[in-house]
Design a protein around this motif. Structure first.
Motif, PDB file in Angstrom:
ATOM      1  N   SER A   1       0.858  -1.170   0.000  1.00 51.63           N
ATOM      2  CA  SER A   1       0.000   0.000   0.000  1.00 51.63           C
ATOM      3  C   SER A   1       0.897   1.224   0.000  1.00 51.63           C
ATOM      4  CB  SER A   1      -0.856   0.015   1.271  1.00 51.63           C
ATOM      5  OG  SER A   1      -1.567  -1.177   1.384  1.00 51.63           O
ATOM      6  N   GLY A   2       0.295   2.366   0.128  1.00 47.18           N
ATOM      7  CA  GLY A   2       1.078   3.586   0.280  1.00 47.18           C
ATOM      8  C   GLY A   2       0.896   4.581  -0.835  1.00 47.18           C
ATOM      9  N   ALA A   3       0.222   4.167  -1.947  1.00 49.87           N
ATOM     10  CA  ALA A   3       0.079   5.120  -3.052  1.00 49.87           C
ATOM     11  C   ALA A   3      -0.708   6.347  -2.601  1.00 49.87           C
ATOM     12  CB  ALA A   3      -0.608   4.446  -4.237  1.00 49.87           C
ATOM     13  N   VAL A   4      -1.865   6.108  -2.029  1.00 48.25           N
ATOM     14  CA  VAL A   4      -2.710   7.243  -1.637  1.00 48.25           C
ATOM     15  C   VAL A   4      -2.077   7.987  -0.456  1.00 48.25           C
ATOM     16  CG1 VAL A   4      -4.998   7.926  -0.856  1.00 48.25           C
ATOM     17  CG2 VAL A   4      -4.778   6.087  -2.525  1.00 48.25           C
ATOM     18  N   GLY A   5      -1.575   7.224   0.521  1.00 47.18           N
ATOM     19  CA  GLY A   5      -0.968   7.846   1.707  1.00 47.18           C
ATOM     20  C   GLY A   5       0.241   8.704   1.348  1.00 47.18           C
ATOM     21  N   LEU A   6       1.152   8.158   0.535  1.00 49.33           N
ATOM     22  CA  LEU A   6       2.363   8.917   0.174  1.00 49.33           C
ATOM     23  C   LEU A   6       2.021  10.081  -0.747  1.00 49.33           C
ATOM     24  CD1 LEU A   6       5.195   6.294  -0.449  1.00 49.33           C
ATOM     25  CD2 LEU A   6       4.747   7.625   1.596  1.00 49.33           C
TER      26      LEU A   6
ATOM     27  N   VAL B   1      -4.074  11.617  -6.606  1.00 49.17           N
ATOM     28  CA  VAL B   1      -3.149  11.418  -5.484  1.00 49.17           C
ATOM     29  C   VAL B   1      -2.501  10.029  -5.567  1.00 49.17           C
ATOM     30  CG1 VAL B   1      -3.122  11.100  -2.967  1.00 49.17           C
ATOM     31  CG2 VAL B   1      -4.234  13.107  -3.953  1.00 49.17           C
ATOM     32  N   ALA B   2      -3.306   9.021  -5.934  1.00 46.84           N
ATOM     33  CA  ALA B   2      -2.768   7.654  -6.062  1.00 46.84           C
ATOM     34  C   ALA B   2      -1.718   7.595  -7.164  1.00 46.84           C
ATOM     35  CB  ALA B   2      -3.892   6.669  -6.352  1.00 46.84           C
ATOM     36  N   ALA B   3      -1.975   8.287  -8.272  1.00 47.25           N
ATOM     37  CA  ALA B   3      -1.019   8.280  -9.390  1.00 47.25           C
ATOM     38  C   ALA B   3       0.307   8.913  -8.963  1.00 47.25           C
ATOM     39  CB  ALA B   3      -1.612   9.021 -10.589  1.00 47.25           C
TER      40      ALA B   3
END
Ligand code: GLU
Length: 264
Positions: free
Chosen positions: A53-58, A78-80
């Motif tokens: 995970s981490g795409a949206v968080g980062l 944001v995910a991209a």
């Protein structure tokens, strides 16, 4: 008996709460240590597939957003942004140990389509055969909840990946030490559970719902993952990702985290 030392092909799921600080920025010390230990397990001959995970968080952290966005188009953007950052960091950190990583992004539609799913399996098999660590995430930019195209959380995704890639073990690294008889954050008398032979209604009952502000799952999505994995004949372990050195203990069959035993 745990028999973790015998496991060869392992899917390791890392949640946002393990990879990032509460600010959404990368937890550099944690990630550095995780990448070092995972590289070492890989060098020792274990076949590793990661679900990160981490795409949206980062992405949210990079843009300075206080929390994960709720509006769909913003979440897509944001995910991209975050996925790019995530893979950049992995590529860079694993390169230090001469370990090559590869990105695979999945959606529910890919998993549900037999041809696409076969392509996924071939890709994993080929990459693992080349000594590469595939790093899988949901394609959050394309999979949209409103259209029911989304799996939505990576605990279940990691169990599906474990099943599709013929893994011997699913290892979920979380911000909790394992399954407890009650929520240890609110009940100091809660006791850790070392082995779950069967997922009974009592076990489901002790799994609360809440996740962290940046992560998505709580214990209930992990129980769902455990059901998918154990029914597919795969053992699953939940342990804390806080101290990556403990992975060595796990693979020496020491009592770390909670193991859910496979059904067959
Ligand atoms: N795919 C989401 C991401 O990379 C994470 C889903 C989850 O937290 O389980 O941000």
């Amino acid at each position: 008996m745990r028999n973790i030392s015998d496991k060869k092909r392992i899917v390791i799921k890392l949640g946002t709460s393990t990879l990032a600080h509460k600010t959404g920025k990368l937890n550099i010390r944690r990630m550095t240590n995780l990448v070092r230990v995972i590289s070492d397990l890989h060098n020792a001959g274990r076949e590793i597939i990661m679900v990160s995970s981490g795409a949206v968080g980062l992405g949210a952290g990079k843009l300075g957003l206080p929390e994960k966005p709720k509006q769909t188009n913003i979440k897509q953007a944001v995910a991209a942004i975050g996925q790019c950052e995530l893979m950049h960091v992995y590529d860079d950190m694993f390169a230090k140990y001469s370990v090559t990583v590869a990105q695979i992004l999945l959606t529910k539609a890919i998993i549900d389509n037999p041809n696409h799913c076969a392509n996924f399996k071939t890709a994993v098999e080929t990459l693992v055969g080349m000594g590469v660590i595939p790093i899988v995430n949901e394609n959050d930019t394309i999979a949209i909840d409103e259209l029911e195209l989304e799996i939505g959380e990576n605990d279940s995704l990691s169990a599906l990946v474990a099943e599709l890639s013929g893994a011997d073990l699913l290892l979920i690294l979380s911000d909790i030490d394992g399954l407890y008889t009650d929520d240890p954050r609110t009940n100091p008398d809660a006791e850790p559970i070392s082995i779950v032979e069967e997922i009974t209604p009592e076990i489901e009952g002790v799994a609360g719902g809440a996740g962290t502000s940046l992560g998505t799952g709580g214990m209930s999505t992990k129980i769902n993952a455990a059901k998918i994995a154990t029914e597919a004949g795969i053992d699953m372990v939940i342990m804390n990702g806080r101290d990556p050195e403990k992975l060595y203990d796990l693979f020496e069959d020491k009592e770390i985290g909670t193991i859910f035993k496979a059904k067959k």
